[in-house]
Scaffold this motif. Structure first.
Motif, short mmCIF file in Angstrom:
data_model
loop_
_atom_site.label_atom_id
_atom_site.label_comp_id
_atom_site.label_asym_id
_atom_site.label_seq_id
_atom_site.Cartn_x
_atom_site.Cartn_y
_atom_site.Cartn_z
N ALA A 178 100.29 15.91 74.47
CA ALA A 178 99.33 16.75 75.17
C ALA A 178 99.84 18.18 75.37
O ALA A 178 99.05 19.09 75.61
CB ALA A 178 98.99 16.12 76.53
N GLY A 179 101.15 18.35 75.28
CA GLY A 179 101.72 19.68 75.48
C GLY A 179 102.09 20.35 74.17
O GLY A 179 101.40 20.20 73.16
N GLU A 180 103.18 21.08 74.19
CA GLU A 180 103.61 21.86 73.03
C GLU A 180 104.54 21.09 72.10
O GLU A 180 105.00 21.63 71.09
CB GLU A 180 104.34 23.13 73.50
CG GLU A 180 103.50 24.05 74.37
CD GLU A 180 102.51 24.87 73.57
OE1 GLU A 180 102.62 24.87 72.33
OE2 GLU A 180 101.63 25.50 74.18
N ALA A 181 104.84 19.81 72.44
CA ALA A 181 105.82 19.07 71.65
C ALA A 181 105.36 18.87 70.21
O ALA A 181 106.16 18.96 69.28
CB ALA A 181 106.10 17.72 72.30
N GLY A 182 104.06 18.59 70.01
CA GLY A 182 103.56 18.39 68.65
C GLY A 182 103.77 19.61 67.78
O GLY A 182 104.23 19.52 66.64
N PHE A 362 102.96 22.09 82.53
CA PHE A 362 102.59 23.29 83.28
C PHE A 362 103.01 24.57 82.56
O PHE A 362 102.66 25.67 83.00
CB PHE A 362 103.24 23.27 84.68
CG PHE A 362 102.60 22.26 85.61
CD1 PHE A 362 101.62 22.65 86.51
CD2 PHE A 362 102.97 20.93 85.57
CE1 PHE A 362 101.04 21.74 87.37
CE2 PHE A 362 102.38 20.00 86.43
CZ PHE A 362 101.42 20.41 87.32
N PHE A 363 103.77 24.42 81.46
CA PHE A 363 104.30 25.60 80.76
C PHE A 363 103.76 25.64 79.32
O PHE A 363 103.46 24.62 78.72
CB PHE A 363 105.83 25.56 80.71
CG PHE A 363 106.48 25.62 82.07
CD1 PHE A 363 106.87 26.84 82.61
CD2 PHE A 363 106.69 24.47 82.81
CE1 PHE A 363 107.46 26.90 83.86
CE2 PHE A 363 107.28 24.52 84.06
CZ PHE A 363 107.66 25.74 84.59
N LYS A 366 104.59 30.98 76.41
CA LYS A 366 104.72 32.27 77.08
C LYS A 366 105.21 32.15 78.51
O LYS A 366 105.41 33.16 79.19
CB LYS A 366 103.36 33.00 77.06
CG LYS A 366 102.87 33.31 75.66
CD LYS A 366 101.48 33.93 75.69
CE LYS A 366 100.98 34.18 74.27
NZ LYS A 366 99.60 34.71 74.26
N GLY A 367 105.38 30.95 78.98
CA GLY A 367 105.82 30.75 80.36
C GLY A 367 104.89 29.81 81.10
O GLY A 367 104.36 28.85 80.51
N LEU A 368 104.68 30.07 82.38
CA LEU A 368 103.83 29.23 83.20
C LEU A 368 102.38 29.40 82.76
O LEU A 368 101.85 30.51 82.70
CB LEU A 368 103.98 29.59 84.68
CG LEU A 368 103.36 28.64 85.70
CD1 LEU A 368 104.03 27.28 85.65
CD2 LEU A 368 103.46 29.23 87.11
N GLY A 369 101.72 28.27 82.43
CA GLY A 369 100.34 28.33 81.96
C GLY A 369 99.36 28.43 83.11
O GLY A 369 99.71 28.24 84.29
N ILE A 378 96.83 17.64 81.34
CA ILE A 378 97.06 16.42 82.12
C ILE A 378 95.94 15.41 81.86
O ILE A 378 96.18 14.21 81.69
CB ILE A 378 97.16 16.76 83.63
CG1 ILE A 378 98.43 17.58 83.89
CG2 ILE A 378 97.16 15.48 84.48
CD1 ILE A 378 98.54 18.10 85.31
N GLU A 379 94.70 15.92 81.80
CA GLU A 379 93.57 15.03 81.53
C GLU A 379 93.69 14.42 80.13
O GLU A 379 93.47 13.21 79.95
CB GLU A 379 92.26 15.83 81.65
CG GLU A 379 91.02 14.98 81.44
CD GLU A 379 89.75 15.78 81.57
OE1 GLU A 379 88.67 15.16 81.58
OE2 GLU A 379 89.82 17.03 81.65
N THR A 380 94.03 15.24 79.15
CA THR A 380 94.19 14.74 77.78
C THR A 380 95.28 13.68 77.70
O THR A 380 95.11 12.63 77.05
CB THR A 380 94.54 15.90 76.83
OG1 THR A 380 93.48 16.85 76.85
CG2 THR A 380 94.76 15.41 75.41
N ALA A 381 96.41 13.94 78.37
CA ALA A 381 97.51 12.97 78.36
C ALA A 381 97.08 11.64 78.97
O ALA A 381 97.34 10.57 78.42
CB ALA A 381 98.71 13.54 79.13
N ALA A 382 96.39 11.70 80.12
CA ALA A 382 95.96 10.47 80.80
C ALA A 382 94.95 9.70 79.97
O ALA A 382 95.05 8.47 79.81
CB ALA A 382 95.38 10.81 82.17
N LEU A 383 93.97 10.39 79.40
CA LEU A 383 92.94 9.72 78.61
C LEU A 383 93.52 9.09 77.34
O LEU A 383 93.21 7.93 77.02
CB LEU A 383 91.83 10.72 78.24
CG LEU A 383 90.98 11.26 79.40
CD1 LEU A 383 89.97 12.27 78.90
CD2 LEU A 383 90.27 10.12 80.12
#
Length: 585
Positions: A178-182, A362-363, A366-369, A378-383
């Motif tokens: 859901a984050g930048e890992a992909g 949350f990041f 570029k820094g804090l999103g 968070i919604e994407t990760a949970a779903l």
């Protein structure tokens, strides 16, 4: 409605994390609640028509109610020793079995539920079958009760693996994705292999290995990494059949690459009693060899098709590579430190990694999103976590019916005897029979389910013929994976071919040539047992891996790079001799 759906997903994720941190919870509480949380995602979320939605709602209400009743009554049920008392408990048992079968059907289609239904019919009426494949019969209250109110069927040890381990690692993968890992995986792969000959294809191989190590699903791997690598390969002039084949083959390798292995590693822990870290160590070298064989094949195709690397302008800047790689490196470091330094259980370490991954949502680069961006992540990760946990739950709980019937009726022992007699008591004929059974079954059901069913009936025979338990289990698991690239049912090939608009059969034939390691490496594990003993004899394991890698390289050259028939034959023979030399001795 969006809030309700998110609340349901968040509740499922929170429940499984709470199990890890809350200490011991009775199995007849945690496992029924696991099913109760999963059923709405299977029976309601995918319903397309009004009839499907209404029937799904009715089944979900019945299934959730029956599951929660089992959890509520666990104290009393534990004293019944799997024997139903009264018509109400019989209704509960039948409801659970029907709902589990229908949930699996809606999740993955007819084949696995049909096998489970056949097993149930055998358990109910097998006493009327003459000869050695009949059984003496089991009283109906005992048969149904063992499957539904005790830990011998749908609440058995496999479901425990789904609840306590698989769900946690699936949530871990969903949080990372859901984050930048992909994007981090893709950037690292591009930086490492983008400039090489056939660079786009090699980026696909590396990124699929990285991504597959946490997704554990060939289909999900193709859909995610393929969305980036397939257009890149076609833009650089790759033939469509080759681009799709590379993606399908590399993505399939995710299910044999630790740590997740398509949930297979955790099921293997339960079935073999071997610690998770030992299974990771045993699976690592064969997985690396598989990707080595794919890499060599890509290199040979690149030379034949005159394929160049990715243009420097299209490669990510070093700053982006470093920053985005932290989004998967930090959670993975937490996971590994937890398992190998602090020495907590894998699921506890994964829970800590999940919490770390949530903080990283949350990041951005570029820094804090912004809050809307973080909220969507968070919604994407949970779903995604809820959907994937529910899908695996539907598969494993349905497969648990089959395992329960095999145990109750003794059919597993009889099939083991059949394999032993059919092979004449010789190991290699038994291995070929098992491989064929895995391939056929794998065409119909997901890899993990095919592995569970095959190893339950064939594993004891292979062990009796001299294999170590882990050898037998890894052999079966690898051959259960073959159906992802082997016609007529090859899921990863279908998806990749559809995404790029190429004939699937052409893609499948190219994929089989590239992914030949799937067919050979499990046989090499038997011929060279040291290959899976990295933990106990590391030097010998590494030397064996080098030997096997050399043989695979020669075979890959013979299949793809050799221009003359004589050279092809010599390379093929030489590669086979190098790999199977200990067996010939």
């Amino acid at each position: 409605m969006r809030l309700i759906i998110f609340a349901a997903a968040f509740g499922l994720v929170a429940f499984h994390l709470a199990l890890i941190f809350s200490g011991l919870v009775p199995n007849l509480v945690s496992r029924p609640i696991h099913l109760a949380l999963a059923l709405p995602w299977i029976l309601l979320a995918g319903a397309q028509s009004r009839i499907m939605r209404l029937s799904g709602a009715a089944l979900a209400i019945a299934g959730v109610g029956a599951s929660l009743w089992v959890a509520w009554s666990h104290d009393a049920l534990s004293d019944q020793y799997g024997f139903l008392e009264g018509s109400f408990q019989t209704v509960i048992a039948v409801t659970l079995l029907v709902v589990v079968l229908e949930a699996a059907r809606r999740a993955i289609g007819w084949p696995l539920p049909m096998v489970a239904l056949t097993a149930l019919l055998y358990g109910l009426f097998g006493q009327y079958i003459p000869g050695e494949f009949g059984h003496s019969g089991t009283p109906l209250p005992s048969f149904l009760g063992t499957l539904t109110i005790a830990e011998g069927g749908i609440w058995g040890s496999l479901t425990g693996v789904s609840v306590n381990v698989v769900a946690i690692f699936v949530i871990f993968g969903a949080v990372l994705n859901a984050g930048e890992a992909g994007q981090g995986f893709m950037n690292v792969a591009s930086a490492a292999a983008g400039r090489l000959k056939g660079g786009a294809a090699k980026v696909s191989v590396l990124s699929s290995a990285f991504f597959g190590s946490i997704s554990g699903s060939a289909s999900a791997n193709v859909a995610s990494t393929g969305a980036i690598t397939l257009p890149a390969m076609t833009r650089l002039g790759y033939p469509k059949r080759l681009a799709a084949a590379v993606e399908a083959v590399a993505s399939s390798g995710g299910q044999i690459m630790p740590p997740l292995m398509g949930a297979g590693a955790f099921v293997m822990v339960e079935l073999t009693g071997v610690p998770y870290t030992s299974i990771m160590a045993a699976a690592l070298l064969p997985a690396v060899l598989y990707f080595l064989a794919v890499w060599v094949g890509v290199d040979a195709y690149a030379a034949r098709e005159h394929l160049s690397g990715i243009d420097k302008r299209d490669q990510p800047p070093a700053r982006d590579v470093i920053i985005t790689s932290a989004f998967f490196a930090v959670p993975f470091t937490v996971l590994l430190v937890g398992m190998f330094w602090i020495k907590v259980t894998p699921q506890y370490a994964a829970s800590l990694a999940i919490l770390t991954g949530v903080l990283l949502l949350f990041f951005n680069t570029k820094g804090l999103g912004s809050w809307p961006e973080t909220r969507d992540r968070i919604e994407t990760a949970a779903l995604n976590a809820a959907r994937q946990v529910s899908l695996i739950a539907a598969i494993i709980i349905c497969a648990s019916i089959i395992i329960g019937v095999l145990s109750i009726t003794g059919l597993g022992v009889k099939i083991t005897s059949l394999i032993l007699s059919g092979s004449g008591g010789r190991l290699w004929p038994a291995l070929l029979l098992t491989a064929l059974a895995c391939l056929i079954l794998g065409m119909e059901v997901p890899t993990t389910a095919a592995y569970v069913i095959c190893v339950s009936v064939a594993g004891p025979a292979l062990i009796q013929l001299g294999l170590e338990p882990l050898q037998a289990h890894l052999f079966v698991f690898w051959f259960a994976l073959l159906s992802t690239i082997t016609p007529p049912v090859c899921g990863a090939v279908f998806i990749a071919a559809g995404m790029i608009g190429e004939n699937w059969l052409k893609v499948a034939l190219t994929a089989m040539t590239l992914g030949f390691g799937l067919y050979i490496i499990p046989l090499a594990m038997i011929a060279n047992p040291a290959l899976i003993k990295l933990q106990s004899v590391p030097t010998q394991a590494l030397l064996t891996a080098v030997q096997t890698g050399l043989g695979l390289t020669l075979i890959s050259f013979a299949l793809i790079g050799a221009r003359s028939g004589i050279l092809r034959a010599c390379s093929l023979l030489g590669g086979g001799l190098i790999i199977f030399f200990p067996l010939l001795l």
